[in-house]
Design a protein around this motif. Structure first.
Motif, PDB file in Angstrom:
ATOM      1  N   LYS A 145       0.574  -6.686  11.370  1.00  0.00           N
ATOM      2  CA  LYS A 145       0.610  -7.348  10.062  1.00  0.00           C
ATOM      3  C   LYS A 145      -0.753  -7.355   9.357  1.00  0.00           C
ATOM      4  N   ILE A 146      -1.814  -7.083  10.107  1.00  0.00           N
ATOM      5  CA  ILE A 146      -3.163  -7.194   9.553  1.00  0.00           C
ATOM      6  C   ILE A 146      -3.596  -5.845   9.001  1.00  0.00           C
ATOM      7  N   LYS A 147      -3.738  -5.763   7.681  1.00  0.00           N
ATOM      8  CA  LYS A 147      -4.118  -4.506   7.030  1.00  0.00           C
ATOM      9  C   LYS A 147      -5.625  -4.297   7.027  1.00  0.00           C
ATOM     10  N   ASN A 148      -6.393  -5.377   6.918  1.00  0.00           N
ATOM     11  CA  ASN A 148      -7.857  -5.281   6.762  1.00  0.00           C
ATOM     12  C   ASN A 148      -8.585  -5.772   8.003  1.00  0.00           C
ATOM     13  N   LYS A 149      -8.170  -5.301   9.159  1.00  0.00           N
ATOM     14  CA  LYS A 149      -8.774  -5.725  10.432  1.00  0.00           C
ATOM     15  C   LYS A 149     -10.290  -5.523  10.455  1.00  0.00           C
ATOM     16  N   GLN A 150     -10.744  -4.441   9.817  1.00  0.00           N
ATOM     17  CA  GLN A 150     -12.175  -4.134   9.847  1.00  0.00           C
ATOM     18  C   GLN A 150     -13.006  -5.244   9.217  1.00  0.00           C
ATOM     19  N   HIS A 151     -12.423  -6.081   8.365  1.00  0.00           N
ATOM     20  CA  HIS A 151     -13.151  -7.195   7.747  1.00  0.00           C
ATOM     21  C   HIS A 151     -13.529  -8.270   8.755  1.00  0.00           C
ATOM     22  N   LEU A 152     -12.846  -8.303   9.903  1.00  0.00           N
ATOM     23  CA  LEU A 152     -13.105  -9.329  10.904  1.00  0.00           C
ATOM     24  C   LEU A 152     -14.174  -8.911  11.914  1.00  0.00           C
ATOM     25  N   ILE A 153     -14.587  -7.660  11.872  1.00  0.00           N
ATOM     26  CA  ILE A 153     -15.534  -7.158  12.865  1.00  0.00           C
ATOM     27  C   ILE A 153     -16.952  -7.584  12.498  1.00  0.00           C
ATOM     28  N   MET A 207     -13.417   1.846  16.592  1.00  0.00           N
ATOM     29  CA  MET A 207     -14.192   0.613  16.531  1.00  0.00           C
ATOM     30  C   MET A 207     -13.263  -0.604  16.416  1.00  0.00           C
ATOM     31  N   VAL A 208     -12.260  -0.510  15.548  1.00  0.00           N
ATOM     32  CA  VAL A 208     -11.299  -1.601  15.376  1.00  0.00           C
ATOM     33  C   VAL A 208     -10.517  -1.825  16.673  1.00  0.00           C
ATOM     34  N   GLU A 209     -10.076  -0.734  17.287  1.00  0.00           N
ATOM     35  CA  GLU A 209      -9.297  -0.837  18.520  1.00  0.00           C
ATOM     36  C   GLU A 209     -10.109  -1.504  19.630  1.00  0.00           C
ATOM     37  N   GLU A 261     -22.147 -13.743  10.470  1.00  0.00           N
ATOM     38  CA  GLU A 261     -21.453 -14.000   9.208  1.00  0.00           C
ATOM     39  C   GLU A 261     -20.989 -12.678   8.586  1.00  0.00           C
ATOM     40  N   ILE A 262     -19.790 -12.678   8.042  1.00  0.00           N
ATOM     41  CA  ILE A 262     -19.240 -11.485   7.405  1.00  0.00           C
ATOM     42  C   ILE A 262     -19.643 -11.483   5.934  1.00  0.00           C
TER      43      ILE A 262
END
Length: 144
Positions: free
Chosen positions: A135-143, A10-12, A51-52
């Motif tokens: 560098k982004i550890k929490n990429k899933q937070h942006l989805i 999903m992140v990819e 909105e996240i």
């Protein structure tokens, strides 16, 4: 049979053909968008439907996203607020006020360079940098 969500896939998929900029600008998000709209002739608008919302420490934190789609192409721009009441969307980048995601088409280095130099002319902008995926550890937070 149980179905599992594959977060890595999903992140990819979400981050395919994207660029991410980090911005330090101690100003309210709506004011920053107003400056962007005036200086770059963009039309950023808040999109409450994407909105996240993060649940941390038995609380809910909300991170509004402003959106702008270029008329002459398929590129979409998303401006995230990185902080809500002391909690961060990307905790590894606490120093950043905003995250600018460019998505859905390839934006070439020259165009990104032109965009970043234009953003730098906004009086409240102190820093703008491109963030690499590594560098982004929490990429899933942006989805969204």
């Amino acid at each position: 049979m149980k179905l599992r969500i594959d977060n890595d896939v999903m992140v990819e998929e979400f981050f395919a053909d994207t660029r991410l900029l980090g911005i330090v600008a101690p100003i309210e998000q709506y004011r920053f968008c107003w400056h962007l709209n005036q200086m770059l002739n963009f039309n950023f608008r808040i999109n409450n439907s994407i909105e996240i919302q993060l649940n941390k420490k038995a609380r809910k934190y909300f991170f509004p996203i402003y959106e702008y789609g270029e008329q002459a192409g398929t590129i979409k721009h998303y401006l995230y607020n990185n902080e809500d009441d002391g909690e961060y969307l990307l905790p590894e980048f606490k120093h950043l006020d905003f995250l600018w995601l460019i998505k859905d088409d390839i934006m070439h280095d020259d165009d990104v360079g032109l965009l970043t130099s234009s953003i730098r002319t906004i009086p409240s902008v102190q820093l703008i940098t491109e963030l690499t995926n590594e560098k982004i550890k929490n990429k899933q937070h942006l989805i969204f």
